[in-house]
Design a protein around this motif. Structure first.
Motif, PDB file in Angstrom:
ATOM      1  N   GLN A  23       0.818  -1.211   0.000  1.00  0.00           N
ATOM      2  CA  GLN A  23       0.000   0.000   0.000  1.00  0.00           C
ATOM      3  C   GLN A  23       0.850   1.259   0.000  1.00  0.00           C
ATOM      4  OE1 GLN A  23      -3.216   0.086   2.864  1.00  0.00           O
ATOM      5  NE2 GLN A  23      -3.724  -2.073   2.564  1.00  0.00           N
ATOM      6  N   GLU A 248      -5.974  -6.231   4.221  1.00  0.00           N
ATOM      7  CA  GLU A 248      -5.883  -4.929   3.548  1.00  0.00           C
ATOM      8  C   GLU A 248      -6.371  -3.811   4.459  1.00  0.00           C
ATOM      9  OE1 GLU A 248      -6.029  -8.089   0.474  1.00  0.00           O
ATOM     10  OE2 GLU A 248      -7.313  -7.628   2.190  1.00  0.00           O
ATOM     11  N   LYS A 252      -4.057  -0.899   6.192  1.00  0.00           N
ATOM     12  CA  LYS A 252      -4.411   0.501   5.913  1.00  0.00           C
ATOM     13  C   LYS A 252      -4.341   1.342   7.182  1.00  0.00           C
ATOM     14  CE  LYS A 252      -7.944   3.426   3.785  1.00  0.00           C
ATOM     15  NZ  LYS A 252      -9.295   3.493   3.182  1.00  0.00           N
TER      16      LYS A 252
END
Length: 308
Positions: A23, A248, A252
């Motif tokens: 990310q 995910e 984050k």
């Protein structure tokens, strides 16, 4: 806050660490990501996969075993340039021998989650190799999750000696629940981070829990039945009840905690009370003792006994 262009992530070859690296690579302005991993082969494979997924050639492997202060010091000694930010992600439940003591007198589970990271931050600060932000991977178990059968850590005094007893394992009996031990260890780290924020005001120290996350290796070393429940049964059913979310989503949280200065130095952020998912809040609003500066200093003094 100083713009972050380079980031080091411990435990970056799998799970949350690897996903955070992916990310971050997709964010504008990130020019270098160091994958600090103990297994060279797995780290090289992760690097190749990340390059293929992101189209970026900004990843570099740093061999480092955070459970070994010697390995950490050796890795930092080879660094030629500073990093802007650090994600202290490596950890877990201590391998096959979580209660065994290392050469410096802490348990394996404490070494992997706390002591190695303490040594890493100390070395980077001493050599002026960290410029902006340190983010520690906290956990909701540090304040307890009754809905998941995880009790609040049993802290009697929060004295230096009690934190020492967490580090060397003497606080716990031989049949202690690994999750109870893990919770007190994560609490110790969050308190240490609070003390570091006051001692080093030019660096942001943020503790951020990834929340209840599926698809990680964090529960691999739990006793068999608990491993099956949390990793397989829970990983399937708990998301349906809002008790776990994807890797995910967990990663984050790291990225936002690192890059968004609304997350203040010295604070511990995790999910709302009673839940391991959802919007993050300052945990001191749930448990005021997390902001107790004397308790934070006691935790700091305790870990210093083993980090020298």
């Amino acid at each position: 806050m100083k713009p972050i262009q380079s980031v080091m992530i411990t435990g970056a070859n799998a799970g949350l660490g690897r996903e955070a690296a992916r990310q971050l690579a997709m964010r504008n302005g990130i020019e270098k990501i160091y994958l600090a991993c103990r297994n060279q082969e797995k780290a090289d494979a992760a690097k190749a996969a990340l390059e293929a997924e992101t189209g970026k050639r900004i990843f570099e492997v740093i061999p480092m075993d955070v459970s070994s202060p010697m390995s950490v010091r050796a890795a930092v000694g080879k660094m030629a340039a500073p990093v802007d930010a650090l994600i202290l992600n490596a950890g877990g439940t201590g391998g096959k021998t979580p209660h065994a003591l290392t050469q410096v007198g802490v348990t394996h589970i404490f070494a992997a989650n706390v002591l190695g990271h303490v040594v890493l931050v100390d070395e980077l600060l001493e050599r002026q190799l960290i410029t902006s932000t340190v983010l520690y991977a906290g956990s909701e178990v540090a304040r307890g999750i009754p809905k998941m059968g995880v009790a609040k850590p049993d802290m009697r005094t929060s004295s230096t000696e009690e934190f020492v007893s967490i580090a060397d394992g003497s606080k716990f009996g031989p049949k202690a629940d690994p999750l109870d031990i893990y919770g007190t260890i994560k609490l110790t780290a969050a308190m240490w981070m609070g003390a570091m924020a006051r001692q080093h005001p030019h660096i942001r120290f943020v503790t951020m829990s990834p929340g209840g996350t599926t698809g990680t290796n964090g529960m691999d070393d739990l006793p068999f039945l608990k491993k099956v429940f949390f990793k397989y049964v829970g990983g399937t059913l708990m998301p349906l009840f809002g008790m776990m979310h994807s890797v995910e989503t967990g990663a984050k949280r790291y990225v936002e905690g690192l890059l968004n200065d609304r997350f203040e130095s010295g604070h511990f952020y995790a999910s709302r009370e009673g839940s391991p998912t959802g919007p993050v809040v300052d945990q001191a609003k749930i448990d005021a003792s997390l902001a107790n500066t004397q308790f934070q200093d006691n935790a700091f003094q305790a870990v210093r006994r083993f980090a020298a």
